[in-house]
Write an enzyme that holds these catalytic residues in place. Structure first.
Site, mmCIF file in Angstrom:
data_model
loop_
_atom_site.group_PDB
_atom_site.id
_atom_site.type_symbol
_atom_site.label_atom_id
_atom_site.label_comp_id
_atom_site.label_asym_id
_atom_site.label_seq_id
_atom_site.Cartn_x
_atom_site.Cartn_y
_atom_site.Cartn_z
ATOM 1 C CD GLU A 1 -2.740 -0.971 2.537
ATOM 2 O OE1 GLU A 1 -3.557 -1.871 2.717
ATOM 3 O OE2 GLU A 1 -2.529 -0.056 3.356
ATOM 4 C CB CYS B 1 4.393 -6.050 9.642
ATOM 5 S SG CYS B 1 5.397 -5.416 11.014
ATOM 6 C CB CYS C 1 -1.562 -3.503 12.971
ATOM 7 S SG CYS C 1 -0.772 -3.176 11.389
ATOM 8 C CB CYS D 1 -1.237 0.434 8.963
ATOM 9 S SG CYS D 1 0.087 -0.682 8.845
HETATM 10 N N1 SAH Z 1 5.492 -0.430 11.757
HETATM 11 C C1 SAH Z 1 5.542 0.953 12.058
HETATM 12 C C2 SAH Z 1 4.970 1.830 10.957
HETATM 13 C C3 SAH Z 1 3.728 1.381 10.277
HETATM 14 S S1 SAH Z 1 2.241 1.413 11.219
HETATM 15 C C4 SAH Z 1 4.875 1.236 13.380
HETATM 16 O O1 SAH Z 1 4.188 0.373 13.911
HETATM 17 O O2 SAH Z 1 5.067 2.330 13.893
HETATM 18 C C5 SAH Z 1 1.929 3.177 11.374
HETATM 19 C C6 SAH Z 1 1.063 3.540 12.574
HETATM 20 O O3 SAH Z 1 -0.294 3.094 12.382
HETATM 21 C C7 SAH Z 1 1.545 2.926 13.870
HETATM 22 O O4 SAH Z 1 1.538 3.879 14.898
HETATM 23 C C8 SAH Z 1 0.506 1.864 14.116
HETATM 24 O O5 SAH Z 1 0.425 1.515 15.467
HETATM 25 C C9 SAH Z 1 -0.740 2.508 13.571
HETATM 26 N N2 SAH Z 1 -1.817 1.583 13.275
HETATM 27 C C10 SAH Z 1 -1.727 0.347 12.743
HETATM 28 N N3 SAH Z 1 -2.946 -0.202 12.600
HETATM 29 C C11 SAH Z 1 -3.826 0.705 13.035
HETATM 30 C C12 SAH Z 1 -5.249 0.741 13.146
HETATM 31 N N4 SAH Z 1 -5.984 -0.301 12.771
HETATM 32 N N5 SAH Z 1 -5.830 1.841 13.632
HETATM 33 C C13 SAH Z 1 -5.084 2.913 14.021
HETATM 34 N N6 SAH Z 1 -3.754 2.951 13.939
HETATM 35 C C14 SAH Z 1 -3.115 1.852 13.460
HETATM 36 FE FE1 SF4 Z 2 3.921 -3.937 12.013
HETATM 37 FE FE2 SF4 Z 2 1.470 -2.981 12.049
HETATM 38 FE FE3 SF4 Z 2 2.813 -3.247 14.317
HETATM 39 FE FE4 SF4 Z 2 3.549 -1.357 12.572
HETATM 40 S S1 SF4 Z 2 1.595 -1.484 13.682
HETATM 41 S S2 SF4 Z 2 4.879 -2.805 13.646
HETATM 42 S S3 SF4 Z 2 3.061 -2.400 10.634
HETATM 43 S S4 SF4 Z 2 2.183 -4.925 12.976
#
Ligand code: SAH
Ligand code: SF4
Length: 350
Positions: free
Chosen positions: A94, A114, A121, A343
């Site tokens: 994405e 991931c 997530c 994400c």
């Molecule tokens: N792996 C990295 C970057 C990608 S995720 C990380 O975890 O920081 C980017 C952000 O989106 C992170 O803060 C993650 O916790 C948040 N995120 C992931 N899934 C989400 C969801 N379903 N709702 C809200 N935030 C989410």
């Molecule tokens: Fe991986 Fe999603 Fe956790 Fe970011 S928020 S570290 S993308 S599993």
């Protein structure tokens, strides 16, 4: 020889050296570079300003890793365009174009899937597929820049200026490729992103944070916190078992001391889980005195997790409490919520 080297994975200097090894001048390298970043045609064959011999050699030894669109969605508010881009091995990642007042940001992926398994997530729920190469990270930014310019009829169309590594994957689990991609994206004759305009978000990979600081990488840091005690955090973010909260906080304090940079902390607000006044006070106490900003992100619900987003009022209360600890705090505008711009959510929708 099979073409194994992605042209988007070369720095300008490396491309110049490669062409020099074929007795071609830096002028040819500059011409190719301009095609790659500003006039991209999607194929080497169409780069007709390059000598035919050079194109044949490029075709034999390299490839143009432009990523085709597998699927696209627009949010109804018109602020977000989300792309599912196809990798050469048919996996999909994405990439999102996000518009906030007065600026455009590309949100790019660093991995397909991931390994970190955060419970809420969508990317974590799909598991790890593979690391992206530097070229595959760069190509996402090229795609967004081209989209942005294609949308405009202005003779001087806007260009991409901000990039966040907050798409699929954990950037500090793919450190080398991410740092290399950032270097290529900063090249003044390429996309020329300013050093202050690239931010990566990490789940809290402590060795990676320490390495960014010791190498003085010109990349901003966002850390996904989500909980202010080790026990609560480990329940949401399994990676916290490997890199406990106190080690993470030490690394963050050292990072700021070494770089002078502010850290952005992300906090996904989940109703009844981590959004009470007590939670706000505990994060306030944890971060008080740090050069930090907190970004609150109401949960985007996913199929694999039963949680619900915190409402507007509770988010506001959380924000007000943090203000009392002198911590600047924003509630992230939920751009593109209707297209699952959380994400991994477009990819997970299959
Ligand atoms: N792996 C990295 C970057 C990608 S995720 C990380 O975890 O920081 C980017 C952000 O989106 C992170 O803060 C993650 O916790 C948040 N995120 C992931 N899934 C989400 C969801 N379903 N709702 C809200 N935030 C989410
Ligand atoms: Fe991986 Fe999603 Fe956790 Fe970011 S928020 S570290 S993308 S599993």
């Amino acid at each position: 020889m099979t073409a194994t080297r992605d042209l988007y994975g070369f720095t300008h200097a490396e491309l110049t050296a490669l062409l020099a090894s074929w007795d071609l001048s830096p002028v040819h390298a500059a011409r190719l570079w301009r095609y790659l970043y500003w006039e991209s045609t999607g194929s080497l064959a169409a780069m007709t300003a390059l000598p035919a011999r050079m194109r044949r050699q490029l075709e034999a030894e390299t490839f143009l890793g432009a990523l085709p669109i597998a699927r696209e969605q627009h949010s109804t508010d018109g602020f977000t365009r989300k792309f599912l881009l196809a990798l050469p091995d048919a996996r999909e990642i994405e990439t999102v174009l996000m518009r906030f007042t007065g600026r455009v940001t590309a949100c790019v992926s660093s991995q397909a899937g991931c390994a970190m398994g955060c419970v809420f997530c969508a990317t974590g729920q799909m598991g790890f597929q593979r690391h992206l190469s530097a070229g595959e990270i760069v190509a996402q930014a090229v795609h967004i820049n081209r989209t942005l310019r294609g949308e405009s009829s202005d003779p001087l169309p806007p260009r991409l200026r901000n990039l966040v590594l907050m798409g699929m994957g954990e950037p500090l689990h793919n450190y080398e490729a991410v740092v290399r991609a950032a270097e290529i994206l900063r090249d003044p004759s390429g996309l020329s992103l300013g050093a202050e305009r690239i931010t990566l978000s990490t789940v809290g990979v402590v060795p990676g944070i320490r390495r960014l600081a010791s190498e003085r990488q010109p990349i901003h840091l966002a850390v996904s916190l989500h909980a202010a005690t080790q026990e609560e955090r480990a329940a949401l973010v399994p990676a916290a078992r490997k890199w406990p909260l106190d080690e993470l906080m030490d690394a963050c304090r050292d990072y700021t001391a070494q770089t002078g940079r502010r850290i952005f902390y992300e906090w996904t607000l989940i109703a009844g889980q981590n959004d009470s006044a007590e939670h706000a006070h505990s994060v306030g106490r944890l971060l008080a005195g740090q050069h930090a900003q907190v970004n609150l992100i109401p949960l985007n619900p996913t199929d694999g997790y039963a949680g619900a987003p915190t409402g507007r009022e509770a988010a506001r209360r959380f924000q007000d409490i943090l203000a009392g600890y002198r911590l600047p705090c924003t509630v992230r505008q939920r751009r593109g919520i209707d297209i699952g711009a959380g994400c991994g959510q477009l990819a997970a929708a299959g």
